[in-house]
Design an enzyme around this catalytic site. Structure first.
Site, mmCIF file in Angstrom:
data_model
loop_
_atom_site.group_PDB
_atom_site.id
_atom_site.type_symbol
_atom_site.label_atom_id
_atom_site.label_comp_id
_atom_site.label_asym_id
_atom_site.label_seq_id
_atom_site.Cartn_x
_atom_site.Cartn_y
_atom_site.Cartn_z
ATOM 1 N N PRO A 24 -10.815 5.078 30.812
ATOM 2 C CA PRO A 24 -12.217 5.400 31.105
ATOM 3 C C PRO A 24 -12.443 6.900 31.239
ATOM 4 O O PRO A 24 -11.659 7.603 31.876
ATOM 5 C CB PRO A 24 -12.480 4.687 32.433
ATOM 6 C CG PRO A 24 -11.143 4.344 32.987
ATOM 7 C CD PRO A 24 -10.182 4.292 31.853
ATOM 8 N N GLU A 25 -13.480 7.360 30.590
ATOM 9 C CA GLU A 25 -13.877 8.765 30.728
ATOM 10 C C GLU A 25 -15.200 8.813 31.485
ATOM 11 O O GLU A 25 -15.689 7.791 31.958
ATOM 12 C CB GLU A 25 -13.978 9.415 29.346
ATOM 13 C CG GLU A 25 -12.604 9.533 28.672
ATOM 14 C CD GLU A 25 -12.487 10.776 27.802
ATOM 15 O OE1 GLU A 25 -13.054 11.824 28.158
ATOM 16 O OE2 GLU A 25 -11.839 10.677 26.748
#
Ligand SMILES: [Zn+2]
Length: 277
Positions: A3-4
């Site tokens: 996840p960014e």
């Protein structure tokens, strides 16, 4: 997919309304996960959920001043709500379970699930991040007014590192990971190895970072439909990517084959023609 910032932001948007004003009745944490002082959330009421970079921060209201629950999804962390506390199906990857109570007495359960164990939970006095250096040293939030083109240019001038790995340090700006660094540099026509980024090019890169993150957040907002699954890993925006993972494909701007190199240990894709310097 790790996840960014956009994925963490969409988790925040889904999770926030469901946490706010609820009180923590009890918490269980996996003894093998090193979660600092998480037991101290019990009895406290949850305030607004904020995001800094890829960290989620929730204010804990209660006796003895405000504290904060700091959460990081790591590589594989996700949150999942269960409306029925009794219907617990043991899952080897659940690292923490919070039983939450509504103002009207209803209960629900929030699990933090994390296969690879890089996720993190900690409770700290509000705003005191000395024990979490990666949070304490974060640069400005990219979509806030703190992220200013002139200060960004000045920050780029303080290093001899190539621009891409410098972005990944999170010091010039928070929350730009490998995917969005490649995307923003492609949009700005800047070579990931560049060591000198002048004022005009820094401004173009500044705008590209903001644009690509804002677009990705919008896209995530439309792909998350199931509010029971608050999951950071979606990987549903491949059609949106112009650089990341596109090596060998024609550049969307000039048609040249996109190149892949390993730069400071990270796979990096760029257009050898558009991003010459
Ligand atoms: Zn090109």
């Amino acid at each position: 997919m790790v996840p960014e910032l956009p994925e963490v932001e969409s988790v925040r948007r889904q999770l926030g309304p469901r946490l706010e004003h609820r009180r923590v009745r009890s918490v269980w944490t996996d003894p093998q996960s090193r979660f600092a002082e998480v037991g101290s959330v019990v009895g406290r009421r949850l305030g607004a959920l904020r995001r800094r970079g890829k960290y989620l921060l929730v204010r804990l209201e209660g006796d003895g001043g405000f504290r904060e629950l700091v959460m990081h999804l790591g590589m594989t962390g996700s949150f999942r709500f269960r409306d029925d506390p009794a219907g617990w199906i043991p899952d080897a990857y659940v690292r923490a379970t919070f039983v939450l109570e509504d103002p009207d007495g209803g209960r629900c359960v929030l699990d933090f699930r994390d296969v690879r164990r890089f996720g993190r939970l900690a409770v700290v006095p509000e705003g005191e991040y000395g024990g979490i250096p990666t949070l304490a040293k974060l640069g400005p939030e990219p979509l806030s007014e703190d992220f200013d083109p002139d200060r960004f240019h000045a920050a780029l001038a303080t290093t001899r590192m190539p621009v891409k790995p410098f972005l990944l340090t999170q010091r010039p700006v928070a929350g730009v990971g490998n995917i969005y660094a490649d995307e923003a540099l492609w949009r700005a026509c800047i070579n990931p190895h560049a060591r000198r980024v002048g004022r005009a090019r820094a401004r173009v890169l500044w705008a590209a970072i903001r644009d690509v993150l804002a677009e990705a957040i919008d896209r995530e907002g439309t792909t998350f439909r199931d509010y029971r699954m608050v999951n950071g890993a979606s990987g549903r925006f491949a059609d949106f990517l112009a650089a990341y993972g596109q090596h060998g494909r024609p550049c969307l701007r000039c048609g040249t084959a996109m190149a892949r190199v390993v730069l400071a240990g990270r796979g990096t894709t760029y257009c050898p023609r558009c991003q010459r310097r």
